[in-house]
Design a protein around this motif. Sequence first.
Motif, PDB file in Angstrom:
ATOM      1  N   HIS A  44       0.846  -1.196   0.000  1.00 31.22           N
ATOM      2  CA  HIS A  44       0.000   0.000   0.000  1.00 31.22           C
ATOM      3  C   HIS A  44       0.887   1.253   0.000  1.00 31.22           C
ATOM      4  CE1 HIS A  44      -3.332  -2.601   0.542  1.00 31.22           C
ATOM      5  NE2 HIS A  44      -3.120  -2.855   1.847  1.00 31.22           N
ATOM      6  N   VAL A  45       0.588   2.159  -0.898  1.00 28.04           N
ATOM      7  CA  VAL A  45       1.301   3.433  -0.966  1.00 28.04           C
ATOM      8  C   VAL A  45       0.406   4.479  -0.325  1.00 28.04           C
ATOM      9  CG1 VAL A  45       2.474   5.089  -2.442  1.00 28.04           C
ATOM     10  CG2 VAL A  45       2.339   2.684  -3.126  1.00 28.04           C
ATOM     11  N   ILE A  46       0.913   5.131   0.721  1.00 26.82           N
ATOM     12  CA  ILE A  46       0.085   6.038   1.537  1.00 26.82           C
ATOM     13  C   ILE A  46       0.712   7.424   1.562  1.00 26.82           C
ATOM     14  CG2 ILE A  46      -0.853   6.434   3.850  1.00 26.82           C
ATOM     15  CD1 ILE A  46      -0.626   3.375   4.262  1.00 26.82           C
ATOM     16  N   LEU A  47      -0.148   8.420   1.434  1.00 26.86           N
ATOM     17  CA  LEU A  47       0.289   9.816   1.543  1.00 26.86           C
ATOM     18  C   LEU A  47      -0.155  10.343   2.901  1.00 26.86           C
ATOM     19  CD1 LEU A  47       1.726  11.864  -0.321  1.00 26.86           C
ATOM     20  CD2 LEU A  47      -0.522  12.731  -0.967  1.00 26.86           C
ATOM     21  N   ASN A  48       0.790  10.912   3.647  1.00 27.55           N
ATOM     22  CA  ASN A  48       0.476  11.398   4.989  1.00 27.55           C
ATOM     23  C   ASN A  48       1.201  12.711   5.262  1.00 27.55           C
ATOM     24  OD1 ASN A  48      -0.454  11.526   7.653  1.00 27.55           O
ATOM     25  ND2 ASN A  48       1.266  10.321   8.430  1.00 27.55           N
TER      26      ASN A  48
END
Length: 415
Positions: free
Chosen positions: A167-171
């Motif tokens: 999973h590629v997550i932007l935070n």
Amino acid sequence: MDFERFQYLLGQYKKRQLSGAEREELLALTDNASEEQWKVLVTRLLQTTQWQPASLDKEFLDKELLSVLSADKIQVGEKPDRIPLGASPSLSIGWRWIAAASIFLLFTVSAFFWLQQRRQAMLAVSPTLSANMPPGHKGAILTLADGSQLVLDSLNNGMIATQKGTHVILNNGQLLYKTQQTSEVSYNTVTTPNGRQYTVILSDGSRVWLNAGSSLKYPTTFSDNERIVELSGEAYFEVTKVMSKHTAGKIPFIVKTASQQVLVLGTSFNINAYSNEAVVKTTLLEGMVRVAAAGSSPAAVTLKPGQQAVVIAPAMKIDPAVIKVIDHPDIDQVIAWKNGAFNFEDLPLPEAMRQLERWYDIRVIYENGVPDIRFFGGVDRNMNLGDLLEMLAKAGLKYRMEGGRKLVVINNTKN
């Protein structure tokens, strides 16, 4: 004098459409006019032209008209004695000279203001760049394994992609990778164009800060044998120590650039590997790294904290490669970009200007060569370009901005 009639005749004269009768009429009007009438006449002509500004300096008008009329009084063969500004020229000057004087004044003065207004209009619509440009900011382009691209600047927090179980997550301006036990390896690339910087948290927890004009290629999940990433540009690394499940040893972390390979065993370090810099610099803050030149060259050094390895870039075409170790580099200067600052302490001008090119997304060219200027101290990297240039101007930088995001550095010292 009939102003409207004279204006018409003068217009015909300008267009070379004056008839014989009209020529005689214009001759009579000009021969019978006094100096004061001429000054009023020319003033009215200037006031009615479409190029005339809101107000005209009367002192300028009087001076220019009088100088023209006075000059016309001098006869051929006579020495042009100085004529006081308050002197009155003879009123017996022929109509051709009077017409020439009025037309000269009308069309030269009005043309001047017309050119000024045209220049302002062109500046309003041309791509000429104001120096008051904003600084760079967080942003990057993520290229996924399938070649598709995501502009991270425009995305909200949350999961932005899934790749083979990862999973590629932007935070909050950071890119994170969450892997599953069955995740397959695929490769992503984060690119920061000029004017952008970004932070990536790799699947092993290592953090990478990318400076402007850089890129990092990495696997979405690392193997149990090694962790390899490829860097172009500049990045600061905080590498997490990871133990191998099979050997009970540490899994090495390797950073490859075009001219070197850095072997890491849990550490903090900075690599500057821009293609337009003459050398590649690896600066160690904590831990231990081994820097080896790319290719078949045997050159390699092991750095201790507070040391810097300098490798001659491929553009220099030196074989075998040379690695120089600097014992006490300016660490504050090396990582100033990561801390939101420029540190120009004793930097050569071209090196400082290349930093501006990357951060403000501009192009720097040199007029008459590179001036011999060095800057000292540091400034906030979050200020507008115009404010920064004003500060550098106090240190001797001379420049101008041009269209196409071009900063022209002027060398006034070259003979």
